[in-house]
Motif scaffolding. Structure first.
Motif, PDB file in Angstrom:
ATOM      1  N   GLN A  34     138.766  55.589  11.216  1.00 46.34           N
ATOM      2  CA  GLN A  34     137.829  56.469  12.375  1.00 46.34           C
ATOM      3  C   GLN A  34     136.466  55.744  12.592  1.00 46.34           C
ATOM      4  OE1 GLN A  34     138.915  57.513   9.297  1.00 46.34           O
ATOM      5  NE2 GLN A  34     138.588  59.774   9.454  1.00 46.34           N
ATOM      6  N   LEU A  35     136.239  54.914  12.004  1.00 50.09           N
ATOM      7  CA  LEU A  35     134.674  54.439  11.718  1.00 50.09           C
ATOM      8  C   LEU A  35     134.488  53.097  12.922  1.00 50.09           C
ATOM      9  CD1 LEU A  35     134.247  53.392   7.880  1.00 50.09           C
ATOM     10  CD2 LEU A  35     133.607  55.724   9.609  1.00 50.09           C
ATOM     11  N   ALA A  36     135.652  52.757  13.062  1.00 45.05           N
ATOM     12  CA  ALA A  36     135.844  51.869  14.601  1.00 45.05           C
ATOM     13  C   ALA A  36     135.371  52.613  16.251  1.00 45.05           C
ATOM     14  CB  ALA A  36     137.084  51.787  14.788  1.00 45.05           C
ATOM     15  N   GLU A  37     135.723  54.049  16.296  1.00 43.92           N
ATOM     16  CA  GLU A  37     134.425  54.782  17.032  1.00 43.92           C
ATOM     17  C   GLU A  37     133.471  55.390  16.694  1.00 43.92           C
ATOM     18  OE1 GLU A  37     136.372  58.364  16.633  1.00 43.92           O
ATOM     19  OE2 GLU A  37     138.238  57.126  17.277  1.00 43.92           O
ATOM     20  N   ILE A  38     132.466  55.013  15.092  1.00 42.05           N
ATOM     21  CA  ILE A  38     130.972  55.059  15.738  1.00 42.05           C
ATOM     22  C   ILE A  38     130.171  53.122  15.003  1.00 42.05           C
ATOM     23  CG2 ILE A  38     129.513  55.097  13.807  1.00 42.05           C
ATOM     24  CD1 ILE A  38     131.702  57.100  11.974  1.00 42.05           C
ATOM     25  N   ASP A  39     129.326  53.458  16.161  1.00 36.80           N
ATOM     26  CA  ASP A  39     128.293  52.407  16.161  1.00 36.80           C
ATOM     27  C   ASP A  39     127.180  52.607  14.703  1.00 36.80           C
ATOM     28  OD1 ASP A  39     129.003  51.677  19.217  1.00 36.80           O
ATOM     29  OD2 ASP A  39     128.018  53.434  20.284  1.00 36.80           O
ATOM     30  N   PHE A  40     127.300  51.057  14.396  1.00 40.25           N
ATOM     31  CA  PHE A  40     126.098  50.348  13.458  1.00 40.25           C
ATOM     32  C   PHE A  40     125.426  49.737  14.192  1.00 40.25           C
ATOM     33  CE2 PHE A  40     130.770  52.022  11.484  1.00 40.25           C
ATOM     34  CZ  PHE A  40     129.680  53.098  10.336  1.00 40.25           C
ATOM     35  N   SER A  61     122.073  58.548   9.865  1.00 35.08           N
ATOM     36  CA  SER A  61     123.310  58.539  10.443  1.00 35.08           C
ATOM     37  C   SER A  61     122.829  59.393  12.018  1.00 35.08           C
ATOM     38  CB  SER A  61     124.049  59.512   9.948  1.00 35.08           C
ATOM     39  OG  SER A  61     124.285  60.501   8.440  1.00 35.08           O
ATOM     40  N   VAL A  62     123.461  59.460  13.123  1.00 37.23           N
ATOM     41  CA  VAL A  62     123.407  60.184  13.521  1.00 37.23           C
ATOM     42  C   VAL A  62     124.593  60.591  14.488  1.00 37.23           C
ATOM     43  CG1 VAL A  62     122.481  60.909  15.821  1.00 37.23           C
ATOM     44  CG2 VAL A  62     120.633  59.126  14.215  1.00 37.23           C
ATOM     45  N   GLY A  85     126.222  63.287  20.372  1.00 41.87           N
ATOM     46  CA  GLY A  85     126.698  63.755  21.263  1.00 41.87           C
ATOM     47  C   GLY A  85     127.176  64.030  22.181  1.00 41.87           C
ATOM     48  N   LYS A  86     127.006  64.630  22.948  1.00 40.03           N
ATOM     49  CA  LYS A  86     127.929  65.110  23.920  1.00 40.03           C
ATOM     50  C   LYS A  86     127.917  63.830  25.305  1.00 40.03           C
ATOM     51  CE  LYS A  86     123.794  67.184  26.444  1.00 40.03           C
ATOM     52  NZ  LYS A  86     123.699  68.630  27.326  1.00 40.03           N
ATOM     53  N   ASP A  87     127.306  62.848  24.951  1.00 38.31           N
ATOM     54  CA  ASP A  87     126.955  61.544  26.674  1.00 38.31           C
ATOM     55  C   ASP A  87     126.764  60.236  25.390  1.00 38.31           C
ATOM     56  OD1 ASP A  87     123.931  61.904  25.431  1.00 38.31           O
ATOM     57  OD2 ASP A  87     123.435  61.824  27.231  1.00 38.31           O
ATOM     58  N   ARG A  88     126.545  60.451  24.146  1.00 37.02           N
ATOM     59  CA  ARG A  88     126.410  59.251  23.095  1.00 37.02           C
ATOM     60  C   ARG A  88     127.781  59.590  21.610  1.00 37.02           C
ATOM     61  NH1 ARG A  88     124.179  61.056  19.744  1.00 37.02           N
ATOM     62  NH2 ARG A  88     122.308  63.195  19.151  1.00 37.02           N
ATOM     63  N   PRO A  89     128.362  57.851  21.409  1.00 40.41           N
ATOM     64  CA  PRO A  89     128.545  58.018  20.443  1.00 40.41           C
ATOM     65  C   PRO A  89     127.980  57.965  18.846  1.00 40.41           C
ATOM     66  CG  PRO A  89     128.751  56.381  20.925  1.00 40.41           C
ATOM     67  CD  PRO A  89     127.778  56.874  22.576  1.00 40.41           C
ATOM     68  N   ALA A  90     127.971  58.751  17.878  1.00 44.66           N
ATOM     69  CA  ALA A  90     128.138  58.679  16.802  1.00 44.66           C
ATOM     70  C   ALA A  90     127.305  57.080  16.212  1.00 44.66           C
ATOM     71  CB  ALA A  90     128.884  59.131  15.669  1.00 44.66           C
ATOM     72  N   HIS A  91     126.164  57.308  15.249  1.00 45.40           N
ATOM     73  CA  HIS A  91     126.348  56.201  15.197  1.00 45.40           C
ATOM     74  C   HIS A  91     125.146  55.002  13.762  1.00 45.40           C
ATOM     75  CE1 HIS A  91     122.371  57.434  17.728  1.00 45.40           C
ATOM     76  NE2 HIS A  91     121.650  56.629  16.856  1.00 45.40           N
ATOM     77  N   VAL A 112     127.510  56.970   5.825  1.00 47.43           N
ATOM     78  CA  VAL A 112     128.911  56.979   6.890  1.00 47.43           C
ATOM     79  C   VAL A 112     129.394  58.189   5.933  1.00 47.43           C
ATOM     80  CG1 VAL A 112     132.001  56.546   6.237  1.00 47.43           C
ATOM     81  CG2 VAL A 112     130.128  55.257   6.388  1.00 47.43           C
ATOM     82  N   ALA A 113     129.371  58.714   4.400  1.00 46.77           N
ATOM     83  CA  ALA A 113     129.317  60.028   3.891  1.00 46.77           C
ATOM     84  C   ALA A 113     129.289  61.210   4.623  1.00 46.77           C
ATOM     85  CB  ALA A 113     129.501  60.168   2.632  1.00 46.77           C
ATOM     86  N   GLU A 114     127.162  60.882   4.967  1.00 47.91           N
ATOM     87  CA  GLU A 114     126.978  62.306   5.262  1.00 47.91           C
ATOM     88  C   GLU A 114     127.353  63.014   6.974  1.00 47.91           C
ATOM     89  OE1 GLU A 114     122.212  62.689   7.329  1.00 47.91           O
ATOM     90  OE2 GLU A 114     122.796  62.047   5.224  1.00 47.91           O
ATOM     91  N   LEU A 115     127.636  61.394   8.161  1.00 49.44           N
ATOM     92  CA  LEU A 115     127.988  61.941   9.186  1.00 49.44           C
ATOM     93  C   LEU A 115     130.117  62.547   8.553  1.00 49.44           C
ATOM     94  CD1 LEU A 115     126.961  60.881  11.932  1.00 49.44           C
ATOM     95  CD2 LEU A 115     129.051  59.683  11.749  1.00 49.44           C
ATOM     96  N   LEU A 116     130.546  62.512   7.645  1.00 52.54           N
ATOM     97  CA  LEU A 116     132.309  62.373   7.792  1.00 52.54           C
ATOM     98  C   LEU A 116     131.629  63.673   6.834  1.00 52.54           C
ATOM     99  CD1 LEU A 116     134.013  59.404   7.285  1.00 52.54           C
ATOM    100  CD2 LEU A 116     133.999  60.345   9.599  1.00 52.54           C
ATOM    101  N   GLY A 117     130.923  64.007   6.035  1.00 45.27           N
ATOM    102  CA  GLY A 117     130.658  66.015   5.355  1.00 45.27           C
ATOM    103  C   GLY A 117     131.600  65.412   4.457  1.00 45.27           C
ATOM    104  N   LEU A 118     131.050  64.389   3.674  1.00 49.39           N
ATOM    105  CA  LEU A 118     132.119  63.918   2.514  1.00 49.39           C
ATOM    106  C   LEU A 118     130.997  63.653   1.320  1.00 49.39           C
ATOM    107  CD1 LEU A 118     134.845  62.224   3.709  1.00 49.39           C
ATOM    108  CD2 LEU A 118     135.528  64.039   3.128  1.00 49.39           C
ATOM    109  N   ALA A 119     131.646  63.395   0.179  1.00 49.65           N
ATOM    110  CA  ALA A 119     130.719  62.689  -1.106  1.00 49.65           C
ATOM    111  C   ALA A 119     130.936  61.320  -1.279  1.00 49.65           C
ATOM    112  CB  ALA A 119     131.558  63.020  -2.482  1.00 49.65           C
TER     113      ALA A 119
END
Length: 142
Positions: free
Chosen positions: A60-66, A84-85, A88-94, A124-131
């Protein structure tokens, strides 16, 4: 009385030699040699390598902009290494990795690669809510 027409300007011939009679200088190194890569290009490669390493486990990281940005907007006493951001409604996570703060904290390419990977894993962990350890089991062991 008509004024005389000026002659066409002479186009300069392309220079084949420098002023000392030697040939024109070429690049210091061919493009495939690491010397020709700038520091920012090398840093982007480190981030890309880290992301590719994590994408094998987390597709699923393929959908996140780095992104790589040179310096952060500093608010407060600490300077962040990444951010990490969420989507949003008109922008992908990055995820943003700040190049200069990471470079300042490392002495060589090997240390830089390890720190970049740690920053990417943490964000990535912060964005996904994981350790971080669940994102990369080897986190903190390098």
């Amino acid at each position: 009385m008509d004024s005389p027409v000026p002659p066409n300007p002479i186009e300069p011939r392309p220079r084949r030699r420098d002023r000392h009679g030697r040939g024109m200088r070429g690049p210091v190194a061919p493009p495939q040699v690491p010397l020709s890569a700038s520091r920012s290009d090398s840093f982007r490669d480190l981030v890309r390598d880290s992301v590719e390493r994590l994408e094998r486990r987390w597709p699923q990281l393929a959908e996140i902009d780095f992104l790589v940005i040179d310096v952060p907007d500093v608010e407060g006493d600490s300077v962040p290494l990444g951010r990490s951001v969420p989507e949003g409604k008109d922008r992908p996570a990055h995820i943003v990795v700040y190049r200069r703060p990471v470079e300042i904290r490392t002495k060589n390419r090997e240390e830089r690669a390890m720190l970049v990977h740690e920053v990417v894993v943490e964000q990535v962990a912060e964005l996904l809510g994981l350790a971080p350890e669940s994102v990369d089991p080897r986190y903190g062991q390098d």
